[in-house]
Design a protein around this motif. Sequence first.
Motif, mmCIF file in Angstrom:
data_model
loop_
_atom_site.group_PDB
_atom_site.id
_atom_site.type_symbol
_atom_site.label_atom_id
_atom_site.label_comp_id
_atom_site.label_asym_id
_atom_site.label_seq_id
_atom_site.Cartn_x
_atom_site.Cartn_y
_atom_site.Cartn_z
ATOM 1 N N ASP A 102 0.826 -1.208 0.000
ATOM 2 C CA ASP A 102 0.000 0.000 0.000
ATOM 3 C C ASP A 102 0.858 1.254 0.000
ATOM 4 O O ASP A 102 0.553 2.229 -0.693
ATOM 5 C CB ASP A 102 -0.927 0.010 1.215
ATOM 6 N N LYS A 103 1.938 1.236 0.767
ATOM 7 C CA LYS A 103 2.828 2.405 0.821
ATOM 8 C C LYS A 103 3.511 2.642 -0.520
ATOM 9 O O LYS A 103 3.686 3.789 -0.940
ATOM 10 C CB LYS A 103 3.859 2.228 1.934
ATOM 11 N N ASP A 112 0.950 4.207 -2.799
ATOM 12 C CA ASP A 112 0.781 5.627 -2.460
ATOM 13 C C ASP A 112 1.915 6.469 -3.030
ATOM 14 O O ASP A 112 1.690 7.510 -3.645
ATOM 15 C CB ASP A 112 0.741 5.814 -0.937
ATOM 16 N N GLU A 115 1.480 9.134 -6.027
ATOM 17 C CA GLU A 115 1.704 10.566 -5.778
ATOM 18 C C GLU A 115 2.743 11.136 -6.723
ATOM 19 O O GLU A 115 2.621 12.281 -7.172
ATOM 20 C CB GLU A 115 2.125 10.797 -4.324
ATOM 21 N N TYR A 126 -3.748 10.646 -6.060
ATOM 22 C CA TYR A 126 -3.857 10.425 -4.622
ATOM 23 C C TYR A 126 -4.791 9.260 -4.378
ATOM 24 O O TYR A 126 -5.789 9.100 -5.062
ATOM 25 C CB TYR A 126 -4.361 11.684 -3.908
ATOM 26 N N ARG A 127 -4.455 8.442 -3.358
ATOM 27 C CA ARG A 127 -5.228 7.230 -3.104
ATOM 28 C C ARG A 127 -6.194 7.448 -1.958
ATOM 29 O O ARG A 127 -5.842 7.988 -0.920
ATOM 30 C CB ARG A 127 -4.290 6.073 -2.760
ATOM 31 N N THR A 172 -8.121 6.015 1.101
ATOM 32 C CA THR A 172 -7.736 4.924 1.994
ATOM 33 C C THR A 172 -8.884 4.409 2.843
ATOM 34 O O THR A 172 -8.686 3.509 3.641
ATOM 35 C CB THR A 172 -6.601 5.378 2.926
ATOM 36 N N TRP A 219 -7.785 -0.445 -4.617
ATOM 37 C CA TRP A 219 -7.056 0.807 -4.568
ATOM 38 C C TRP A 219 -7.824 1.799 -5.422
ATOM 39 O O TRP A 219 -8.046 1.582 -6.613
ATOM 40 C CB TRP A 219 -5.652 0.645 -5.121
ATOM 41 N N PHE A 258 -7.793 5.589 -6.853
ATOM 42 C CA PHE A 258 -6.929 6.745 -7.069
ATOM 43 C C PHE A 258 -7.721 7.876 -7.708
ATOM 44 O O PHE A 258 -8.630 7.653 -8.501
ATOM 45 C CB PHE A 258 -5.754 6.370 -7.980
#
Length: 123
Positions: A87-88, A91, A95, A100-101, A103, A110, A112
């Motif tokens: 997930d990180k 992100d 970005e 932008y995701r 959450t 996911w 966006f």
Amino acid sequence: MATSSETAAMIAAPPGGEFGGWGWWALGAVGILWLVAMFVKFFEGWKMRKFSYEEQVEVFLKDLRSGAVTVRGHIRLNPVKYTKLTDKDADRVGEEAGYYRQTFGTKGNWLFLRAADSGDEPR
């Protein structure tokens, strides 16, 4: 006189009230379509396992840029497909590409949103 088992059958399913022949075919067709969809989703993730991290990031960016936009303006991606991305990572890569995701409330996907579409930038 009818036996009690025949009477119970008549009470449980009166004539014409049973699930007809076409109903079983429809239920079977929906079940088969669901199984095929699960197999395709699994197979898509299985194919991505042989890709390196960098190759998966490239595929992720391509899918992000060419993904179908939902009614709310999000691009929905399935994280199961990208086996080496966390997930990180998603992100950070998103970005860097200008997305932008979301959450919360994503139901395992996911979601966006483009930075220009979000209204965060001054006009």
